[in-house]
Write a protein that holds these residues in place. Sequence first.
Motif, mmCIF file in Angstrom:
data_model
loop_
_atom_site.group_PDB
_atom_site.id
_atom_site.type_symbol
_atom_site.label_atom_id
_atom_site.label_comp_id
_atom_site.label_asym_id
_atom_site.label_seq_id
_atom_site.Cartn_x
_atom_site.Cartn_y
_atom_site.Cartn_z
ATOM 1 N N TYR A 13 -9.002 1.798 0.466
ATOM 2 C CA TYR A 13 -10.011 1.982 -0.574
ATOM 3 C C TYR A 13 -10.523 3.421 -0.478
ATOM 4 C CZ TYR A 13 -14.816 1.378 -2.522
ATOM 5 O OH TYR A 13 -16.001 1.502 -3.208
ATOM 6 N N SER B 98 -5.218 -2.947 2.459
ATOM 7 C CA SER B 98 -5.815 -2.105 1.415
ATOM 8 C C SER B 98 -6.310 -0.783 1.983
ATOM 9 C CB SER B 98 -6.978 -2.822 0.708
ATOM 10 O OG SER B 98 -8.027 -3.106 1.597
ATOM 11 N N TYR C 85 -6.493 -8.384 -6.704
ATOM 12 C CA TYR C 85 -7.531 -7.494 -6.185
ATOM 13 C C TYR C 85 -8.829 -7.612 -6.971
ATOM 14 C CZ TYR C 85 -10.193 -3.579 -4.528
ATOM 15 O OH TYR C 85 -11.206 -2.834 -3.997
ATOM 16 N N VAL D 127 -3.143 -1.327 -2.578
ATOM 17 C CA VAL D 127 -3.257 -2.746 -2.248
ATOM 18 C C VAL D 127 -1.903 -3.276 -1.813
ATOM 19 C CG1 VAL D 127 -3.873 -5.037 -3.125
ATOM 20 C CG2 VAL D 127 -5.119 -3.024 -3.931
ATOM 21 N N THR E 133 0.831 -1.202 0.000
ATOM 22 C CA THR E 133 0.000 0.000 0.000
ATOM 23 C C THR E 133 0.870 1.258 0.000
ATOM 24 O OG1 THR E 133 -0.214 0.095 2.419
ATOM 25 C CG2 THR E 133 -1.910 -1.143 1.211
ATOM 26 N N ASP F 162 -10.774 -0.025 -8.793
ATOM 27 C CA ASP F 162 -11.851 -0.965 -8.480
ATOM 28 C C ASP F 162 -12.904 -0.948 -9.601
ATOM 29 O OD1 ASP F 162 -12.997 -2.350 -5.711
ATOM 30 O OD2 ASP F 162 -14.599 -1.645 -7.025
#
Length: 391
Positions: A340, A338, A312, A332, A110, A324
């Motif tokens: 997001y 993760s 992912y 990730v 990450t 995404d």
Amino acid sequence: MSDAIARPVACLPAGEDFLLLPPSQQPHAYANVDRIFATRPILRGPRMRALPRGAEIVARYRVGGRDLGIADYMRRANVAGLIVLSEGQIVLERYGLGLTEATRWSTMSTVKSLTSTLVGVALRQGRIGSLEDSVAGYLPALRGSAYDAVKVRHLLTMSSGVRWSEDYTDRNSDVNRYSKSLGDKVPGGVLALMRSLPPEAPPGTRFSYCTGDTYVLGCLVSAAMGEPLAETMSRSIWAPAGMEFDAYYTLESDGGQEIGGSRAGIALRDFARFGQFILDDGIVDGRRILPQGWVADAGSRHFDLDPATNSYGAVGYGYSWWIDPDGAMVAVGFAGQSIYVNRAAGVVIVTLACWPQPPYAAAYGIDFGAERRAFHRAVLAALGQGGAAAP
């Protein structure tokens, strides 16, 4: 019989085994990266930015015909830390596997998204002229190597064309050779490895995930800024954004170069604050830290991906951010880490975890990636977003 006095000694996993650990050792290792590898602190500033707390959400999801909740997600996905921000407020915060509020947990990859963000800082400050600049122009040690033809943009988008093996199960892969060099704390070892790699494709023509490329990117930012990467992160983001705890970058050796692409250490709420910094377009207290449009570019698809071909399930890759299917930007990391960031929904979800790795993963019978994606959808539904896509 030894002549040494018997004293308490902590037993830690070997650094070269970091990507190969059994589930029994993962939580201990991920919470103690700074005791296994050399590190440099990312210092917080004098003022901590409080995260207000809103009403707690109740998120439920279905996997395999079963109705599951937050506690199920924590147990099934081996989650150590979970936090959700909605419009800047904490609406869910959970700890497990020995994680505490102050524990600096391993970022794994990450941190690639954090390091890539510093390129935006360097651009805004005029220290990097353009994403079309030559990598070797900033790093003379790489002149005469495959990186002669590589531009800054190629490092950001994992398209250097340099041959690299990211096979975590193969001790002889490039990523495990990199890991061993870190564990052995070899000065200049990682850059020597990167210099030795041959070209495999013209730069910019294909996406190929390469942890080593982000190491090179971190070296480039350090050279451009004229200071250690940790100092740039502290001065430009950590202090202004009001982080609660000092963080750290791991180093290739004692006192050496920061590892821009893996194994830094950050506390859970500060992971969330970084996500909020991105959600706020790199603006803190009205001051723009990132260039206008940087976040939008970073979260755009520079390469389209088949979600079936990456762990992912991403449909694209931006500036070291996975994209995404719902359009969110996602940092990730190995074993379930993760960040997001769904800009349209105003939501940040951070998961810190210990997903078991081969050969141990087969015994669990769980598709961990599908579990995480189902939980993300449940959070958006609980917030009334219904899976809103980012712009």
